[in-house]
Each structure stands twice: as C-alpha cells, then as structure tokens.
Design a protein around this motif. Structure first.
Motif, mmCIF file in Angstrom:
data_model
loop_
_atom_site.group_PDB
_atom_site.id
_atom_site.type_symbol
_atom_site.label_atom_id
_atom_site.label_comp_id
_atom_site.label_asym_id
_atom_site.label_seq_id
_atom_site.Cartn_x
_atom_site.Cartn_y
_atom_site.Cartn_z
ATOM 1 N N GLY A 36 27.188 -6.294 9.987
ATOM 2 C CA GLY A 36 27.643 -5.653 8.748
ATOM 3 C C GLY A 36 29.152 -5.471 8.668
ATOM 4 N N LEU A 37 29.907 -6.231 9.476
ATOM 5 C CA LEU A 37 31.368 -6.089 9.477
ATOM 6 C C LEU A 37 31.967 -7.111 8.515
ATOM 7 C CD1 LEU A 37 31.728 -5.510 13.311
ATOM 8 C CD2 LEU A 37 32.046 -3.816 11.494
ATOM 9 N N THR A 38 31.887 -6.781 7.234
ATOM 10 C CA THR A 38 32.266 -7.747 6.204
ATOM 11 C C THR A 38 33.769 -7.754 5.911
ATOM 12 O OG1 THR A 38 31.667 -6.076 4.577
ATOM 13 C CG2 THR A 38 30.006 -7.749 5.078
ATOM 14 N N GLY A 39 34.530 -7.005 6.684
ATOM 15 C CA GLY A 39 35.997 -7.100 6.568
ATOM 16 C C GLY A 39 36.499 -8.462 7.000
ATOM 17 N N THR A 40 35.770 -9.125 7.858
ATOM 18 C CA THR A 40 36.119 -10.491 8.272
ATOM 19 C C THR A 40 35.616 -11.435 7.190
ATOM 20 O OG1 THR A 40 35.939 -9.881 10.600
ATOM 21 C CG2 THR A 40 35.814 -12.227 10.082
ATOM 22 N N HIS A 41 36.541 -12.140 6.548
ATOM 23 C CA HIS A 41 36.184 -12.940 5.376
ATOM 24 C C HIS A 41 35.947 -14.405 5.729
ATOM 25 C CE1 HIS A 41 38.231 -9.871 2.496
ATOM 26 N NE2 HIS A 41 37.077 -9.465 2.956
ATOM 27 N N ILE A 42 35.227 -15.066 4.820
ATOM 28 C CA ILE A 42 35.023 -16.523 4.921
ATOM 29 C C ILE A 42 35.679 -17.129 3.678
ATOM 30 C CG2 ILE A 42 33.333 -18.397 4.959
ATOM 31 C CD1 ILE A 42 31.334 -16.384 6.166
ATOM 32 N N GLY A 43 36.726 -17.921 3.914
ATOM 33 C CA GLY A 43 37.452 -18.465 2.761
ATOM 34 C C GLY A 43 37.370 -19.967 2.644
ATOM 35 N N CYS A 44 36.686 -20.614 3.572
ATOM 36 C CA CYS A 44 36.609 -22.075 3.508
ATOM 37 C C CYS A 44 35.443 -22.536 4.363
ATOM 38 C CB CYS A 44 37.909 -22.712 4.021
ATOM 39 S SG CYS A 44 38.132 -22.559 5.812
ATOM 40 N N ASP A 45 35.162 -23.833 4.301
ATOM 41 C CA ASP A 45 34.178 -24.369 5.239
ATOM 42 C C ASP A 45 34.794 -25.509 6.039
ATOM 43 O OD1 ASP A 45 34.282 -26.295 3.333
ATOM 44 O OD2 ASP A 45 32.217 -26.046 2.638
ATOM 45 N N THR A 46 36.116 -25.448 6.184
ATOM 46 C CA THR A 46 36.821 -26.512 6.903
ATOM 47 C C THR A 46 37.706 -25.969 8.028
ATOM 48 O OG1 THR A 46 38.525 -26.366 5.182
ATOM 49 C CG2 THR A 46 36.882 -28.111 4.942
ATOM 50 N N SER A 47 37.556 -24.684 8.357
ATOM 51 C CA SER A 47 38.324 -24.050 9.443
ATOM 52 C C SER A 47 39.829 -24.066 9.185
ATOM 53 C CB SER A 47 38.036 -24.724 10.792
ATOM 54 O OG SER A 47 36.671 -24.677 11.055
#
Ligand code: FES
Ligand code: FES
Length: 172
Positions: A36-47
């Motif tokens: 549940g630590l959603t402060g870490t974001h996902i902004g791409c799928d290419t690293s």
C-alpha cells in the motif's frame, strides 16, 4: 504457501514484512499493491522515467527494474519513510522551499534519487546534481528548481553536521 509463489522477507521504512509473491513480481508492485505504499510512482513501462526510485540497502534503484525476490533480506526506503518524528527530511524541505515540483508526479523518484546522491556525495556540484538526476524525468519544472532544492538540502545538511560537530566538541 500457494504453488508457484516464493516467500520474500524485507524491511521497508523500518518495518519488517514477509510476503508471498510470484517470482516475476516487480519490487514496485510489491510496494504499491501489497504494502500500500503508493508514494512510489509508475511513470513508464520502459525503465526510463525514474518515478519509481527507492533506496535499496541505501542505493537509489528504479524499483521497476528489481524483482521483489531480489530485495529479499534487503532494506527498502520509500518516500513515505523519509520523514522522521523530528520532521521532514532536508530534501523534502528543499523541494518545499525552492518549489522543486509542479504536478508532483516525478517528485517521489526525484527526492529518493537526491537522497541517494547526498548520502554518497554530501556536497555535490551543480553538474553532479544534474548528472545524478539524469535518470529521472520531469515534464513540468525544467529542472532548475529541482537543482536548487537539492542544493538547499545539501547546505542545510552540511550546516546541521557542523552544528553537531560543534556540540560534540563542546561536550568533550
Ligand atoms: S516506472 Fe519508469 S523507470 Fe520505473
Ligand atoms: S513536477 Fe510534474 S513531472 Fe515533475
């Protein structure tokens, strides 16, 4: 344990966790979806974007490039774990003071990258700050205020170190 799953034990922001995960689960998904630590974001799928950056055993890593099983036995710090009972981390204060964000989407990754930088190099030059931030993309700020925020944090941390040294010398 469910067939095909493996057990992972790790420390996240000072708390011990054990989870059963698929071997292919990425650390970022363990952090966000299971802890549940959603402060870490996902902004791409290419690293490439760096929004998912956390500290793993003190090193800044893109958590979308690390399998959860690779973090087994490790110590993870996310943006949620930076502040202490005494208040915000100096890098967080720097972003506040120098307006180092606009939409804020990249900010957790930028902050964790900056924290990793200042741990390794407490007095970085502007060029070293810009080099360290190369792996983190910000679409809004143009980076100028991000660099100022990191410089502000570095100077605050250096002053705090000096105060501690003076206090220690006085009690000797
Ligand atoms: S989500 Fe973009 S680098 Fe990890
Ligand atoms: S503040 Fe919007 S992406 Fe960086």
């Amino acid at each position: 344990m469910e067939a095909g799953k493996v057990r992972v034990s790790l420390e996240v922001n000072g708390k011990a966790y054990t989870a059963e995960v698929e071997p292919r689960l990425l650390l970022v998904h363990l952090l966000r979806d299971q802890l549940g630590l959603t402060g870490t974001h996902i902004g791409c799928d290419t690293s490439q974007c760096g929004a998912c950056t956390v500290l793993l055993d003190g090193q800044a890593v893109k958590s979308c490039t690390v399998l959860a099983v690779q973090a087994d036995g490790g110590r993870v710090t996310t943006v949620e774990g930076l502040a202490s009972p005494e208040g915000l981390h100096p890098v967080q204060i720097g972003f506040w003071e120098k307006h180092g964000l606009q939409c804020g989407f990249c900010t957790p990754g930028v902050i964790m990258t900056a924290v990793g930088l200042l741990q390794d190099n407490p007095r970085p030059t502007e060029e070293e700050i810009r080099t360290a931030l190369e792996g983190v993309l910000c679409r809004c700020t143009g980076y100028q205020n991000i660099v100022r925020a990191v410089q502000y944090a570095a100077s605050q941390m250096a002053e705090a170190d000096e105060r501690r040294e003076v206090a220690a010398a006085e009690t000797e």
